[in-house]
Design an enzyme around this catalytic site. Structure first.
Site, PDB file in Angstrom:
ATOM      1  N   TYR A  60       0.862  -1.184   0.000  1.00 45.49           N
ATOM      2  CA  TYR A  60       0.000   0.000   0.000  1.00 45.49           C
ATOM      3  C   TYR A  60       0.899   1.235   0.000  1.00 45.49           C
ATOM      4  O   TYR A  60       1.451   1.623   1.024  1.00 45.49           O
ATOM      5  CB  TYR A  60      -0.899   0.045   1.225  1.00 45.49           C
ATOM      6  CG  TYR A  60      -1.924  -1.058   1.327  1.00 45.49           C
ATOM      7  CD1 TYR A  60      -2.234  -1.891   0.257  1.00 45.49           C
ATOM      8  CD2 TYR A  60      -2.600  -1.270   2.518  1.00 45.49           C
ATOM      9  CE1 TYR A  60      -3.176  -2.889   0.376  1.00 45.49           C
ATOM     10  CE2 TYR A  60      -3.560  -2.258   2.646  1.00 45.49           C
ATOM     11  CZ  TYR A  60      -3.839  -3.072   1.575  1.00 45.49           C
ATOM     12  OH  TYR A  60      -4.776  -4.071   1.703  1.00 45.49           O
ATOM     13  N   PHE A 205     -13.214  -5.374   0.931  1.00 43.42           N
ATOM     14  CA  PHE A 205     -14.360  -4.663   0.359  1.00 43.42           C
ATOM     15  C   PHE A 205     -15.620  -4.939   1.183  1.00 43.42           C
ATOM     16  O   PHE A 205     -16.669  -5.300   0.645  1.00 43.42           O
ATOM     17  CB  PHE A 205     -14.598  -5.036  -1.103  1.00 43.42           C
ATOM     18  CG  PHE A 205     -13.626  -4.437  -2.082  1.00 43.42           C
ATOM     19  CD1 PHE A 205     -12.734  -3.447  -1.683  1.00 43.42           C
ATOM     20  CD2 PHE A 205     -13.586  -4.857  -3.391  1.00 43.42           C
ATOM     21  CE1 PHE A 205     -11.815  -2.893  -2.574  1.00 43.42           C
ATOM     22  CE2 PHE A 205     -12.680  -4.313  -4.304  1.00 43.42           C
ATOM     23  CZ  PHE A 205     -11.800  -3.332  -3.880  1.00 43.42           C
ATOM     24  N   LEU A 207     -17.638  -2.999   2.455  1.00 41.70           N
ATOM     25  CA  LEU A 207     -18.715  -2.063   2.112  1.00 41.70           C
ATOM     26  C   LEU A 207     -19.102  -2.167   0.644  1.00 41.70           C
ATOM     27  O   LEU A 207     -19.786  -1.293   0.107  1.00 41.70           O
ATOM     28  CB  LEU A 207     -18.278  -0.627   2.445  1.00 41.70           C
ATOM     29  CG  LEU A 207     -18.041  -0.360   3.940  1.00 41.70           C
ATOM     30  CD1 LEU A 207     -17.482   1.033   4.161  1.00 41.70           C
ATOM     31  CD2 LEU A 207     -19.322  -0.547   4.727  1.00 41.70           C
TER      32      LEU A 207
END
Length: 296
Positions: A60, A205, A207
């Site tokens: 990231y 994920f 949401l």
């Protein structure tokens, strides 16, 4: 926050609603996102609100998210679990390359230890199984790191039921991360295996990557509770299974508070029945070197 907890690996108690750090980086999880002081504020607010599970990854940024975690939270408070991942190399904002040779995994883990300022990583997750390297070699490298005290527990990201079952024959697996949410149940069988074996399941994920806002059923349930669709989606995950540990990410303090407040939403049996009836599309695992949806 609610007090529902799980013991990762049987010995690391955490609150099931955690925080993921991918959104602290730029588009495509590449480069910085705005003022780093904002990211520091979000991380500190998460811990102030009772979060005890922070999920990050070396790619990231790359490296940026881990560095922000250390900048914001080191020295880490007692009881805070920092989970990170290795096994994917970035060469651009849309380029993800699986890298699972033992020497690569060892080097990635060492680099994460330095960035996070840790002597031991509580949960170290193989971000993808490398199809060009025998799984036994990849897991063996992680076992060696665990024996050396550099990691405490091993996790796997984006695996099949068969891959998890095979891994469990050779080593202990404390957690898995697969795509799973209110509208996407492609990993239902994997969740069942995790429940049977007491393995934490960190759904990525959680949401729905924005898809939940347009679902009328979710919106109706949300309206009845004075909540947002996202809060309903997280509340559903928390009630759906005691091994589910959603770690929604955000770079916004307001959105962070909204997500964490979902622990206080109490869904009824009727709500669960309506929400359970929703379905989704199974995931696709990216191949080595393929440009694709980013690993999370």
């Amino acid at each position: 926050m609610g007090e529902e907890r799980i013991r990762i690996g049987g010995d690391l108690p955490v609150r099931r609603l955690g925080y993921g750090t991918a959104q602290l980086t730029g588009p495509g999880y590449w480069g910085p996102r705005g003022d780093p002081r904002d990211a520091v504020a979000v991380l500190r607010r998460a811990v102030e609100r009772g979060v005890t599970l922070i999920d990050t990854a070396d790619n990231y940024g790359p490296s940026i998210a881990e560095e922000l975690v250390a900048r914001a939270l080191h020295p880490y408070p007692e009881g805070l679990l920092i989970a990170t991942k290795g096994g994917v190399v970035r060469t651009g904002d849309q380029a993800w390359h699986i890298a699972g040779r033992p020497e690569q995994l060892r080097a990635m883990c060492e680099a994460s230890l330095r960035r996070l300022r840790l002597d031991t990583i509580g949960l170290y997750q193989l971000h993808r199984l490398d199809p060009e390297v025998p799984a036994a070699e990849q897991l063996g490298a992680l076992d060696e790191l665990r024996a050396q005290g550099k990691i405490r527990h091993i996790g796997l990201d984006t695996v099949t039921v068969e891959q998890l079952a095979s891994a469990l024959e050779s080593t202990g697996i404390a957690a898995v991360q697969n795509r799973y949410n209110l509208l996407d149940r492609g990993s239902e069988a994997l969740l069942e295996l995790c429940e049977a074996r007491g393995i934490a399941f960190l759904p990525w994920f959680p949401l729905g990557n924005g898809s939940l806002t347009s679902d009328p059923v979710c919106a109706e349930v949300a309206a009845a509770h004075g909540a947002t669709p996202g809060q309903i989606a997280l509340a559903w995950l928390l009630r759906r299974s005691p091994v589910l540990c959603p770690t929604p990410g955000t770079g916004s303090l307001a959105h962070l508070d909204e997500n964490l407040d979902s622990a206080g939403v109490r869904l009824t049996d009727e709500d669960m029945s309506c929400l359970d009836a929703l379905g989704g599309v199974p995931q696709v695992t990216p191949r080595r070197g393929r440009r694709s949806a980013p690993p999370v």
